[in-house]
Design a protein around this motif. Structure first.
Motif, PDB file in Angstrom:
ATOM      1  N   MET A  52       0.954  -1.274   0.014  1.00  0.00           N
ATOM      2  CA  MET A  52       0.071  -0.080  -0.138  1.00  0.00           C
ATOM      3  C   MET A  52       0.821   1.118  -0.179  1.00  0.00           C
ATOM      4  O   MET A  52       0.607   2.055  -0.489  1.00  0.00           O
ATOM      5  CB  MET A  52      -1.042   0.135   1.285  1.00  0.00           C
ATOM      6  CG  MET A  52      -2.155  -0.993   0.941  1.00  0.00           C
ATOM      7  SD  MET A  52      -3.369  -0.660  -0.423  1.00  0.00           S
ATOM      8  CE  MET A  52      -4.349   1.022   0.608  1.00  0.00           C
ATOM      9  N   ALA A  53       2.043   1.220   0.723  1.00  0.00           N
ATOM     10  CA  ALA A  53       2.811   2.255   0.795  1.00  0.00           C
ATOM     11  C   ALA A  53       3.400   2.841  -0.561  1.00  0.00           C
ATOM     12  O   ALA A  53       3.793   4.042  -0.966  1.00  0.00           O
ATOM     13  CB  ALA A  53       3.961   2.202   1.783  1.00  0.00           C
ATOM     14  N   SER A  54       3.535   1.676  -1.278  1.00  0.00           N
ATOM     15  CA  SER A  54       4.329   1.832  -2.528  1.00  0.00           C
ATOM     16  C   SER A  54       3.243   2.295  -3.831  1.00  0.00           C
ATOM     17  O   SER A  54       3.512   2.727  -4.678  1.00  0.00           O
ATOM     18  CB  SER A  54       5.326   0.884  -2.887  1.00  0.00           C
ATOM     19  OG  SER A  54       4.560  -0.340  -2.895  1.00  0.00           O
ATOM     20  N   HIS A  55       2.164   1.649  -3.696  1.00  0.00           N
ATOM     21  CA  HIS A  55       1.141   1.674  -4.803  1.00  0.00           C
ATOM     22  C   HIS A  55       0.072   2.775  -4.458  1.00  0.00           C
ATOM     23  O   HIS A  55      -0.524   3.132  -5.272  1.00  0.00           O
ATOM     24  CB  HIS A  55       0.477   0.139  -5.117  1.00  0.00           C
ATOM     25  CG  HIS A  55       1.331  -0.597  -5.574  1.00  0.00           C
ATOM     26  ND1 HIS A  55       2.482  -1.375  -4.752  1.00  0.00           N
ATOM     27  CD2 HIS A  55       1.691  -1.089  -6.991  1.00  0.00           C
ATOM     28  CE1 HIS A  55       3.074  -2.111  -5.495  1.00  0.00           C
ATOM     29  NE2 HIS A  55       2.589  -1.883  -6.943  1.00  0.00           N
ATOM     30  N   PHE A  56      -0.301   3.051  -3.375  1.00  0.00           N
ATOM     31  CA  PHE A  56      -1.376   3.794  -2.806  1.00  0.00           C
ATOM     32  C   PHE A  56      -0.994   4.439  -1.630  1.00  0.00           C
ATOM     33  O   PHE A  56      -1.579   4.643  -0.491  1.00  0.00           O
ATOM     34  CB  PHE A  56      -2.728   3.077  -2.457  1.00  0.00           C
ATOM     35  CG  PHE A  56      -3.503   2.541  -3.813  1.00  0.00           C
ATOM     36  CD1 PHE A  56      -4.355   3.345  -4.543  1.00  0.00           C
ATOM     37  CD2 PHE A  56      -3.119   1.264  -4.149  1.00  0.00           C
ATOM     38  CE1 PHE A  56      -5.035   2.716  -5.656  1.00  0.00           C
ATOM     39  CE2 PHE A  56      -3.950   0.576  -5.216  1.00  0.00           C
ATOM     40  CZ  PHE A  56      -4.818   1.384  -5.803  1.00  0.00           C
ATOM     41  N   PRO A  57       0.128   5.382  -1.860  1.00  0.00           N
ATOM     42  CA  PRO A  57       0.519   5.892  -0.706  1.00  0.00           C
ATOM     43  C   PRO A  57      -0.233   6.968  -0.099  1.00  0.00           C
ATOM     44  O   PRO A  57      -1.154   7.900  -0.884  1.00  0.00           O
ATOM     45  CB  PRO A  57       1.771   6.830  -1.236  1.00  0.00           C
ATOM     46  CG  PRO A  57       1.348   6.959  -2.762  1.00  0.00           C
ATOM     47  CD  PRO A  57       0.755   5.678  -2.929  1.00  0.00           C
ATOM     48  N   GLY A  58      -0.492   7.209   1.300  1.00  0.00           N
ATOM     49  CA  GLY A  58      -1.502   8.090   1.733  1.00  0.00           C
ATOM     50  C   GLY A  58      -2.795   7.554   2.080  1.00  0.00           C
ATOM     51  O   GLY A  58      -3.773   8.150   2.838  1.00  0.00           O
ATOM     52  N   TYR A  59      -3.117   6.018   1.699  1.00  0.00           N
ATOM     53  CA  TYR A  59      -4.344   5.803   1.572  1.00  0.00           C
ATOM     54  C   TYR A  59      -4.541   4.794   2.974  1.00  0.00           C
ATOM     55  O   TYR A  59      -3.209   4.158   3.503  1.00  0.00           O
ATOM     56  CB  TYR A  59      -4.735   4.533   0.821  1.00  0.00           C
ATOM     57  CG  TYR A  59      -5.254   5.232  -0.797  1.00  0.00           C
ATOM     58  CD1 TYR A  59      -4.215   5.962  -1.424  1.00  0.00           C
ATOM     59  CD2 TYR A  59      -6.447   4.704  -1.054  1.00  0.00           C
ATOM     60  CE1 TYR A  59      -4.770   6.646  -2.430  1.00  0.00           C
ATOM     61  CE2 TYR A  59      -6.950   5.249  -2.321  1.00  0.00           C
ATOM     62  CZ  TYR A  59      -5.875   5.990  -3.085  1.00  0.00           C
ATOM     63  OH  TYR A  59      -6.278   6.822  -4.192  1.00  0.00           O
ATOM     64  N   GLY A  60      -5.354   4.758   3.788  1.00  0.00           N
ATOM     65  CA  GLY A  60      -5.854   4.056   5.013  1.00  0.00           C
ATOM     66  C   GLY A  60      -6.135   2.530   4.854  1.00  0.00           C
ATOM     67  O   GLY A  60      -7.197   2.517   3.775  1.00  0.00           O
ATOM     68  N   TYR A  61      -6.007   1.766   5.628  1.00  0.00           N
ATOM     69  CA  TYR A  61      -6.682   0.505   5.446  1.00  0.00           C
ATOM     70  C   TYR A  61      -6.925  -0.100   6.732  1.00  0.00           C
ATOM     71  O   TYR A  61      -6.270   0.087   7.909  1.00  0.00           O
ATOM     72  CB  TYR A  61      -5.962  -0.653   4.502  1.00  0.00           C
ATOM     73  CG  TYR A  61      -4.694  -1.044   5.030  1.00  0.00           C
ATOM     74  CD1 TYR A  61      -4.452  -1.916   6.312  1.00  0.00           C
ATOM     75  CD2 TYR A  61      -3.394  -0.344   4.594  1.00  0.00           C
ATOM     76  CE1 TYR A  61      -3.225  -2.327   6.658  1.00  0.00           C
ATOM     77  CE2 TYR A  61      -2.046  -0.811   5.169  1.00  0.00           C
ATOM     78  CZ  TYR A  61      -2.047  -1.671   6.160  1.00  0.00           C
ATOM     79  OH  TYR A  61      -1.034  -2.112   6.571  1.00  0.00           O
ATOM     80  N   VAL A  62      -8.093  -0.876   6.870  1.00  0.00           N
ATOM     81  CA  VAL A  62      -8.435  -1.783   7.989  1.00  0.00           C
ATOM     82  C   VAL A  62      -8.656  -3.177   7.422  1.00  0.00           C
ATOM     83  O   VAL A  62      -9.533  -3.291   6.707  1.00  0.00           O
ATOM     84  CB  VAL A  62      -9.551  -1.244   8.753  1.00  0.00           C
ATOM     85  CG1 VAL A  62     -10.020  -2.146  10.117  1.00  0.00           C
ATOM     86  CG2 VAL A  62      -9.285   0.207   9.114  1.00  0.00           C
ATOM     87  N   LEU A  63      -7.806  -4.138   7.790  1.00  0.00           N
ATOM     88  CA  LEU A  63      -8.106  -5.526   7.443  1.00  0.00           C
ATOM     89  C   LEU A  63      -8.324  -6.500   8.578  1.00  0.00           C
ATOM     90  O   LEU A  63      -7.897  -6.148   9.488  1.00  0.00           O
ATOM     91  CB  LEU A  63      -7.110  -5.709   6.285  1.00  0.00           C
ATOM     92  CG  LEU A  63      -5.532  -6.033   7.138  1.00  0.00           C
ATOM     93  CD1 LEU A  63      -5.392  -7.538   7.639  1.00  0.00           C
ATOM     94  CD2 LEU A  63      -4.480  -5.817   5.886  1.00  0.00           C
ATOM     95  N   VAL A  64      -8.816  -7.459   7.935  1.00  0.00           N
ATOM     96  CA  VAL A  64      -9.106  -8.538   9.059  1.00  0.00           C
ATOM     97  C   VAL A  64      -8.777 -10.035   8.440  1.00  0.00           C
ATOM     98  O   VAL A  64      -8.941 -10.289   7.157  1.00  0.00           O
ATOM     99  CB  VAL A  64     -10.656  -8.879   9.517  1.00  0.00           C
ATOM    100  CG1 VAL A  64     -10.994  -9.913  10.329  1.00  0.00           C
ATOM    101  CG2 VAL A  64     -11.173  -7.565   9.606  1.00  0.00           C
ATOM    102  N   THR A  65      -7.906 -10.752   9.235  1.00  0.00           N
ATOM    103  CA  THR A  65      -7.309 -11.621   8.598  1.00  0.00           C
ATOM    104  C   THR A  65      -8.290 -12.996   9.118  1.00  0.00           C
ATOM    105  O   THR A  65      -9.129 -13.080   9.781  1.00  0.00           O
ATOM    106  CB  THR A  65      -5.789 -12.049   9.372  1.00  0.00           C
ATOM    107  OG1 THR A  65      -6.134 -12.547  10.530  1.00  0.00           O
ATOM    108  CG2 THR A  65      -4.978 -10.909   9.154  1.00  0.00           C
TER     109      THR A  65
END
Lengths: 318, 121
Positions: free
Chosen positions: A285-298
């Motif tokens: 995400m840092a390299s492809h969508f910098p500045g975007y936030g994420y919340v993921l569930v494993t």
């Protein structure tokens, strides 16, 4: 606040705007509905007479004239495809159809319940899609050329794009100082005064939330590999296909919510996260969508969120 | 004559005894007063000398109060932690870590419905 609710794109749409919206003699509600109906009739692969269906039915290699809206949607989709190294790939339409996702999801034999792993066939001969010329967009005459023999699917990104367009209509053209456009959980929110409270739905329990966010402005989209699942030829399938391999994503991530500047891009990013392993997401995400936030569930119930989330929320609670 | 002399002796003895008694009482009183004053002075000295200790004690008390302040601080920390639980944990994202992990079991899914809710899609 003013509010309308209606159904479009096989989902419930809710739009709230501040009372300061300027609309002259035009009913803003009608314009908002028209935005969604227009995108649905234009970009659904389940409507035979839609612009997308007609293009999908056309031969490879011809210049196909499209509407301005369709051109813009395809341009944004292709730009995001390139940005993700084609992990998001609009050309998965034929594969989805082959796997049984050939009608609106509500009409499929959906599979719910336990986490059921979807076996992924590994084939050393798999080629990775990297064809930058698979789609040519001619801005001068608004024609498009597909050089890859597969149908295009614009389902997820189309809905996000419709939300983004509606946001610009309401905020930039009609000057609504605050509002919320919620298209089945994918939403654009803006309010400089009081943040919107948003609950992130539990991956499997529809009536539960795992985190609450207070958002001032963000496009928010969620992808989940457990919800849109169906049985086809005695095998469970889901709708998130890796655009590089055209195979169902195999990941330890079951759900990803992304916060970004637009809903369309957040939708694409959330989809790709579900193709990665949890350990890969932060760097990717840092390299492809910098500045975007994420919340993921494993799959084991762990929640991960990145630091960028704080740029979109006033507060969060779990 | 002898009887007269005896009366004088008894009389003088009585006076002497009374006077002696008065003296002794006076001395005792003075001594007592002295002692008392000394004691007061001693107390004063003790107070004076004891400024530091007593102040130390006071200081200690203060420290103890500080300790109680510490308890207060603990209480405040508890309040803060309660506040964290109640008002959110965005501060958890302010550190150097680029990603925050919340293990399963460390959060409690709620059925309370927010104004808006994401949906599985």
């Amino acid at each position: 606040m003013k509010q309308i609710n209606f159904r479009a794109m096989n989902t419930e749409i809710m739009v709230q705007v501040s009372d300061d919206i300027s609309h002259d003699d035009v009913h803003w509600e009608d314009l908002v509905r028209a935005q969604f109906y227009q995108v649905e009739s234009m970009a659904s692969r389940f409507i035979p007479e839609s612009e997308l269906s007609r293009w999908n039915a056309s031969p490879v290699g011809i210049q196909f004239p499209v509407s301005k809206g369709m051109f813009q949607l395809l341009a944004e989709a292709w730009e995001l495809a390139i940005a993700t190294n084609f992990k998001f790939n609009p050309f998965i339409g034929s594969k989805l159809q082959e796997l049984g996702y050939d009608r609106s999801f509500e009409l499929l034999e959906s599979v719910t319940g336990e986490f059921e792993c979807i076996p992924v066939e590994t084939d050393a001969a798999d080629s990775v899609f990297s064809d930058f010329d698979a789609l040519i967009l001619n801005l001068n005459d608004h024609t498009v050329v597909k050089n890859y023999d597969a149908k295009v699917d614009l389902g997820g990104i189309g809905k996000g794009w419709a939300v983004d367009r509606t946001y610009h209509l309401l905020k930039d053209q009609m000057h609504a100082s605050s509002g919320a456009i919620d298209a089945g959980g994918d939403m654009m929110l803006w309010n400089e005064q009081t943040p919107w409270e948003v609950g992130i739905q539990h991956p499997t329990e529809e009536d539960q939330e795992i985190i609450q966010l207070w958002v001032k402005r963000a496009g928010i989209a969620t992808s989940n590999v457990l919800y849109r699942r169906w049985r086809h030829h005695e095998r469970v399938q889901h709708h998130i296909l890796d655009g590089q391999t055209f195979k169902p994503a195999a990941s330890d991530i079951v759900q990803a919510t992304v916060l970004g500047p637009t809903v369309a891009s957040a939708e694409v990013a959330s989809k790709v996260i579900c193709m990665l392993t949890a350990d890969e997401v932060n760097g990717w995400m840092a390299s492809h969508f910098p500045g975007y936030g994420y919340v993921l569930v494993t799959r084991n119930g762990e929640i991960k969120l990145n630091r960028e989330v704080r740029d979109f929320v006033e507060e969060l609670l779990w | 004559m002898a009887r007269q002399t005896t009366k004088w002796i008894v009389g003088l003895s009585s006076i002497a005894l009374f006077t002696g008694l008065l003296y002794v009482e006076g001395v005792t009183r003075d001594q007592a007063q002295y002692d008392s004053m000394g004691s007061i002075n001693k107390q004063t000295m003790n107070v004076g000398n004891g400024v530091d200790p007593s102040n130390n004690e006071v200081q200690q008390d203060t420290n103890q109060k500080d300790s109680s302040n510490g308890e207060q601080q603990d209480t405040n920390q508890k309040d803060s932690s309660i506040g964290d639980q109640q008002s959110g944990k965005i501060s958890g994202l302010n550190g150097d870590q680029s990603e925050l992990s919340i293990p399963s079991g460390s959060y409690s899914p709620t059925t309370r419905r927010s104004h808006l809710r994401t949906r599985r899609s």
